[in-house]
Each structure stands twice: as structure tokens, then as C-alpha cells.
Design an enzyme around this catalytic site. Sequence first.
Site, PDB file in Angstrom:
ATOM      1  N   GLY A 234      -4.614  -4.224  -3.763  1.00  0.00           N
ATOM      2  CA  GLY A 234      -5.585  -3.177  -4.080  1.00  0.00           C
ATOM      3  C   GLY A 234      -4.781  -1.958  -4.472  1.00  0.00           C
ATOM      4  CG  HIS A 235      -2.038  -2.013  -7.024  1.00  0.00           C
ATOM      5  ND1 HIS A 235      -1.145  -2.579  -7.892  1.00  0.00           N
ATOM      6  CD2 HIS A 235      -1.749  -2.546  -5.807  1.00  0.00           C
ATOM      7  CE1 HIS A 235      -0.350  -3.414  -7.229  1.00  0.00           C
ATOM      8  NE2 HIS A 235      -0.705  -3.410  -5.970  1.00  0.00           N
TER       9      HIS A 235
ATOM     10  CD  GLN B 195       0.678  -8.880  -2.632  1.00  0.00           C
ATOM     11  OE1 GLN B 195       1.332  -9.546  -3.413  1.00  0.00           O
ATOM     12  NE2 GLN B 195      -0.564  -8.537  -2.873  1.00  0.00           N
TER      13      GLN B 195
ATOM     14  CG  ASP C 273      -1.877  -1.197   1.207  1.00  0.00           C
ATOM     15  OD1 ASP C 273      -2.182  -1.700   0.109  1.00  0.00           O
ATOM     16  OD2 ASP C 273      -2.265  -1.644   2.307  1.00  0.00           O
TER      17      ASP C 273
ATOM     18  CE  LYS D 102       2.315  -2.448  -4.361  1.00  0.00           C
ATOM     19  NZ  LYS D 102       2.060  -2.039  -2.967  1.00  0.00           N
TER      20      LYS D 102
HETATM   21  P1  GDP Z   1      -0.790   0.347  -3.538  1.00  0.00           P
HETATM   22  O1  GDP Z   1      -1.374  -0.930  -3.064  1.00  0.00           O
HETATM   23  O2  GDP Z   1       0.699   0.410  -3.312  1.00  0.00           O
HETATM   24  O3  GDP Z   1      -1.150   0.695  -4.945  1.00  0.00           O
HETATM   25  O4  GDP Z   1      -1.402   1.493  -2.605  1.00  0.00           O
HETATM   26  P2  GDP Z   1      -2.956   1.619  -2.181  1.00  0.00           P
HETATM   27  O5  GDP Z   1      -3.713   2.121  -3.336  1.00  0.00           O
HETATM   28  O6  GDP Z   1      -3.424   0.397  -1.514  1.00  0.00           O
HETATM   29  O7  GDP Z   1      -2.838   2.692  -1.024  1.00  0.00           O
HETATM   30  C1  GDP Z   1      -2.312   3.960  -1.232  1.00  0.00           C
HETATM   31  C2  GDP Z   1      -3.381   4.989  -0.831  1.00  0.00           C
HETATM   32  O8  GDP Z   1      -2.793   6.256  -0.697  1.00  0.00           O
HETATM   33  C3  GDP Z   1      -4.443   5.141  -1.876  1.00  0.00           C
HETATM   34  O9  GDP Z   1      -5.655   5.484  -1.238  1.00  0.00           O
HETATM   35  C4  GDP Z   1      -3.943   6.315  -2.716  1.00  0.00           C
HETATM   36  O10 GDP Z   1      -4.993   7.007  -3.382  1.00  0.00           O
HETATM   37  C5  GDP Z   1      -3.315   7.159  -1.664  1.00  0.00           C
HETATM   38  N1  GDP Z   1      -2.148   7.954  -2.076  1.00  0.00           N
HETATM   39  C6  GDP Z   1      -1.171   7.651  -2.950  1.00  0.00           C
HETATM   40  N2  GDP Z   1      -0.225   8.608  -2.953  1.00  0.00           N
HETATM   41  C7  GDP Z   1      -0.626   9.530  -2.067  1.00  0.00           C
HETATM   42  C8  GDP Z   1      -0.051  10.758  -1.593  1.00  0.00           C
HETATM   43  O11 GDP Z   1       1.026  11.182  -1.977  1.00  0.00           O
HETATM   44  N3  GDP Z   1      -0.766  11.447  -0.642  1.00  0.00           N
HETATM   45  C9  GDP Z   1      -1.957  11.001  -0.166  1.00  0.00           C
HETATM   46  N4  GDP Z   1      -2.561  11.742   0.757  1.00  0.00           N
HETATM   47  N5  GDP Z   1      -2.512   9.859  -0.583  1.00  0.00           N
HETATM   48  C10 GDP Z   1      -1.843   9.139  -1.508  1.00  0.00           C
HETATM   49  P1  IMO Z   2      -0.939  -4.160  -2.277  1.00  0.00           P
HETATM   50  O1  IMO Z   2      -0.464  -4.695  -3.602  1.00  0.00           O
HETATM   51  C1  IMO Z   2      -1.006  -4.613   2.047  1.00  0.00           C
HETATM   52  C2  IMO Z   2      -1.125  -8.678   3.638  1.00  0.00           C
HETATM   53  C3  IMO Z   2      -2.378  -9.131   4.341  1.00  0.00           C
HETATM   54  C4  IMO Z   2      -1.790 -10.123   5.316  1.00  0.00           C
HETATM   55  C5  IMO Z   2      -0.678 -10.781   4.514  1.00  0.00           C
HETATM   56  C6  IMO Z   2      -1.077 -12.083   3.842  1.00  0.00           C
HETATM   57  O2  IMO Z   2      -2.223  -3.446  -2.324  1.00  0.00           O
HETATM   58  O3  IMO Z   2       0.162  -3.383  -1.617  1.00  0.00           O
HETATM   59  P2  IMO Z   2      -2.640 -12.780   1.821  1.00  0.00           P
HETATM   60  O4  IMO Z   2      -4.003 -12.334   1.432  1.00  0.00           O
HETATM   61  O5  IMO Z   2      -1.602 -12.504   0.805  1.00  0.00           O
HETATM   62  O6  IMO Z   2      -2.619 -14.185   2.303  1.00  0.00           O
HETATM   63  O7  IMO Z   2      -2.280 -11.894   3.110  1.00  0.00           O
HETATM   64  O8  IMO Z   2      -0.316  -9.843   3.517  1.00  0.00           O
HETATM   65  N1  IMO Z   2      -1.327  -8.169   2.260  1.00  0.00           N
HETATM   66  C7  IMO Z   2      -1.243  -6.872   1.932  1.00  0.00           C
HETATM   67  N2  IMO Z   2      -1.050  -5.789   2.698  1.00  0.00           N
HETATM   68  N3  IMO Z   2      -1.106  -4.483   0.715  1.00  0.00           N
HETATM   69  C8  IMO Z   2      -1.270  -5.572  -0.073  1.00  0.00           C
HETATM   70  O9  IMO Z   2      -1.239  -5.497  -1.418  1.00  0.00           O
HETATM   71  C9  IMO Z   2      -1.392  -6.830   0.533  1.00  0.00           C
HETATM   72  N4  IMO Z   2      -1.595  -8.090   0.064  1.00  0.00           N
HETATM   73  C10 IMO Z   2      -1.541  -8.888   1.131  1.00  0.00           C
HETATM   74  O10 IMO Z   2      -3.015  -8.054   4.975  1.00  0.00           O
HETATM   75  O11 IMO Z   2      -1.202  -9.447   6.387  1.00  0.00           O
HETATM   76 MG    MG Z   3      -2.909  -1.601  -1.819  1.00  0.00          MG
END
Ligand code: GDP
Ligand code: IMO
Ligand code: MG
Length: 423
Positions: free
Chosen positions: A40-41, A224, A13, A16
Amino acid sequence: MAVDLLLGLQWGDEGKGKIVDVLTSNYNIIARFQGGPNAGHTLEFDGIKHVLHTIPSGIFHENAINIVGNGVVIDPVIFKKELDNLKKFDLDFKKKLIISRKAHLILPTHRLLDAASETAKGKAKIGSTLKGIGPTYMDKTGRNGIRVGDLELDNWQEKYRALADKHESMIDFYNVQMDYDLAELERDFFEAVEVLKELTFIDSEEYLYQAQKNGNTILAEGAQGSLLDIDFGTYPYVTSSNTTAAGACTGLGVAPTQIGEVFGIFKAYTTRVGSGPFPTELFDNYGETMGKVGNEFGATTGRPRRCGWLDLVALKYAVRINGATQLMMMKGDVLSGFDKLKVCTAYQYKGETIEHLPYNIEAENVTPVYTEMKGWKEDLTKMTDASQFPKELNDYIAFLEEELEVPIKIVSVGPDRTQTIHR
Ligand code: GDP
Ligand code: IMO
Ligand code: MG
């Protein structure tokens, strides 16, 4: 042409999805190499927020081809939902979204097994997203899996039945309370498989080889984060794939000698969702503010993310294991208004001060040693150039660059595509 990689350096998270979307204009092909719908991207542009789980984050760019690589595990049911959500954008999926025949399928019983395993673990549960990731990779390495390419064969349903029956007896073995209607789950599954079959299946390693030879640029998108890597993460509280740079080679069939830039992405603080050790976790107002201002809720499960200070010991480890050549710092805007910032630069471990990540980083083994810095007050979200950054932010960045020995090339100041500052 080399293949560039983008990887999370923390516990996922990091942002990415946002950065892959930003970088896609520089690439012809975006390729996911591991993980599955546990990811979840999030992408934001034109006032709309999109969350992708299996589909690569270059999908919104007109000319980019998006590949789901062999290292990915695909749940047809979730995949179909993702496609449905994107219908209104009128994207040509047949042309833009292609899938490796060697990618493995997540069956409904994999999801059930994930839930049974977690319930049986009780307090020691991993905190899995319950998407069936672990059981699917177990079947892959156990050589029992069903792959996308099998869907082109006549007898794949027999193979499916044998595996699903075996899973059912494994569920019984866990001896936990499980309420499910397999017939209904299978109806959804087989319907979704038909939708998946409308897409283009390829031998993606060959496709990527030819694409490179013809001068196409390729960006591999990680899921991840490095500390969730099956080998190098905080085992057993990890996911079931190699999330680090080497995973891109096995997950796409790209040779190590073909890798170019390795973009390492991290938040200006740290978050983690699910169970497992987290040395710099905060249980005070600072942590609460990070969660609230940063809107730290899982993009896949909606669970609140645990928050804490930046951990340079863990970050250095991730930078080294991945061989990161450039860094991207996300969510600096969330820290605006903090009177002080702390960065963990060492651990107290068994009476010693150490600067590397030891085997055990549980709270009883590790106490973080912090360097304190001054925070900044300014709102960063409207800034468009690094020359507008407050002194304290520049000091924070300079300190991290010196410690990590890799330049921070992008600073993200908000979730939108446009809130991205190149340095
Ligand atoms: P990913 O899994 O690495 O793609 O990241 P996620 O989408 O799960 O989580 C990142 C969260 O931070 C999302 O809700 C984005 O919209 C938000 N986000 C990304 N970059 C920034 C930033 O620079 N500032 C803020 N406030 N939110 C951001
Ligand atoms: P993105 O790509 C954050 C965590 C789960 C759990 C562990 C194992 O959005 O960054 P799993 O479902 O793979 O068996 O879970 O890994 N986890 C993540 N945490 N971002 C993710 O993906 C994750 N995918 C799995 O919360 O701790
Ligand atoms: Mg994510």
C-alpha cells in the site's frame, strides 16, 4: 543509462510511494519489480491522498511510463479497483501503464489458500495481508502459475480451471472452516481479467533494454521492506519475494551491472505490521505517540502498525545487503516533542554484545542496547530547507550518517509531496 532503485530498509511502509512520486520528475520510466497488492503506497499532493497497491507510484506524472514488472504478482480484481479509483484523473492507461507478460496472476483460490494457511497456523500465523501473495509465488516457483501472457492464448481458461480445482482440494486439506462462494469470486475475476486485457502487455525486459539504450532514465520501485525479504528478512515472518536490491534484477530483467543509485528509505523510528520479532518494539507512551502522531495504520489492511525506536543494527544490515548509496529519512516530524530519543546500536545476544543481525532476533534471544539522544521540540512540517532544522535533529542525522556510512540526502517532514527536504 543506469537503472536506479528505491527500496524500503525496514519492515515496509517507510514512505516509498511518497518518495517515488517526488523523484518521478527525474525519470522517464517507473517500474515495480516485486510484491503485489500486499503493498500500500501512499501519495499526497494538492490536498488529496492516494493509495496504490500494484500500480507504480509514478502514475500521476504526465510523461512517465509506469511498468508492472515480471517479478510482480497481479490480482486483476484489485487492479481493476485501482484503475476505477483513478478514473477521475483522466490518465491514458493504455499508454502510461504497461504490464510484463511474465508477471504472475493471483487467482481467487490463491487468496482462499492464503486464508486457509493462516487459519491453520493459529497463533503462529504470519499476519499476512491475505492477498494471496504466498500461494501465488509458490505456484510460480512450483512452475504451475498463470502469467499475464497466458491471457493472450486461447486455452488459458482450461489451465485456470485445472489450477483452481487443485487449489480447492488443497483448501480441503487444511481442514479449516472457510465460507466462500467460488462462483461469485470467479465472476469478479473474469470480469476484471477483461479490464486488464485492455492494457498494453509487453516483454518488459526487452522494453527496458531498448529504453535504456535510447537514453531513458529508469527508477525501480520496491515494495515491502528488506526485513520482509524471503531470504534475508525475519523468516518465516516475511513476504514471499526478494524485496532487496537483487530482486530488482530478477524482477525486471535488468543486469546487476546496469544498477546505478540505490536509494534506501527508512523511518526515523521503526514500524512493523503483522507478526514476527521486533527487538525495539515499544509498549509504552512513546510507542503509542508514534502510532498516533504518525497515523500508523496499514495502508492495505488498516491494521495498527507496531511502533518502536530506530534499530541501527537492523538498518545497517539492510544498507549493506542492498548496497544503498543514498538514504532518505522519513517521518522525522512525528518525533517532534519527544524529550528523548533512543537508537538501538547493538544487541545483547547470548551474553555477548553484538552489532550484527543474528539468526534469531526473537525477544528471548535479543535485548537492544540503546544510545540516548535529546529530542527536538520544533514542528518540522512547515520547514522548507535543511538550514531551518533544530540542532537536535541535525545531531540525530549526523549520528545516523556516521553509523551507517551513507549520506542522508532527503529528510521528509510530512506526507505531502512538498514536505520533502533535499540535503
Ligand atoms: P510505503 O508502503 O513505503 O509507500 O508507505 P505507506 O504509504 O504504507 O506508509 C507511509 C505513511 O506515512 C503514509 O500514510 C504516508 O502518507 C505517510 N508519510 C510519508 N512520509 C511522511 C512524513 O515524512 N511524515 C509524516 N507525518 N507522514 C509521512
Ligand atoms: P508496502 O509495500 C508492510 C507484511 C504483512 C505480513 C508479511 C507477509 O506497503 O511497504 P503477505 O501479505 O506478503 O503474505 O504478508 O508481510 N507486509 C507488509 N508490511 N508493508 C507492506 O508493503 C507489506 N506487505 C506485506 O503484514 O507481516
Ligand atoms: Mg505501505
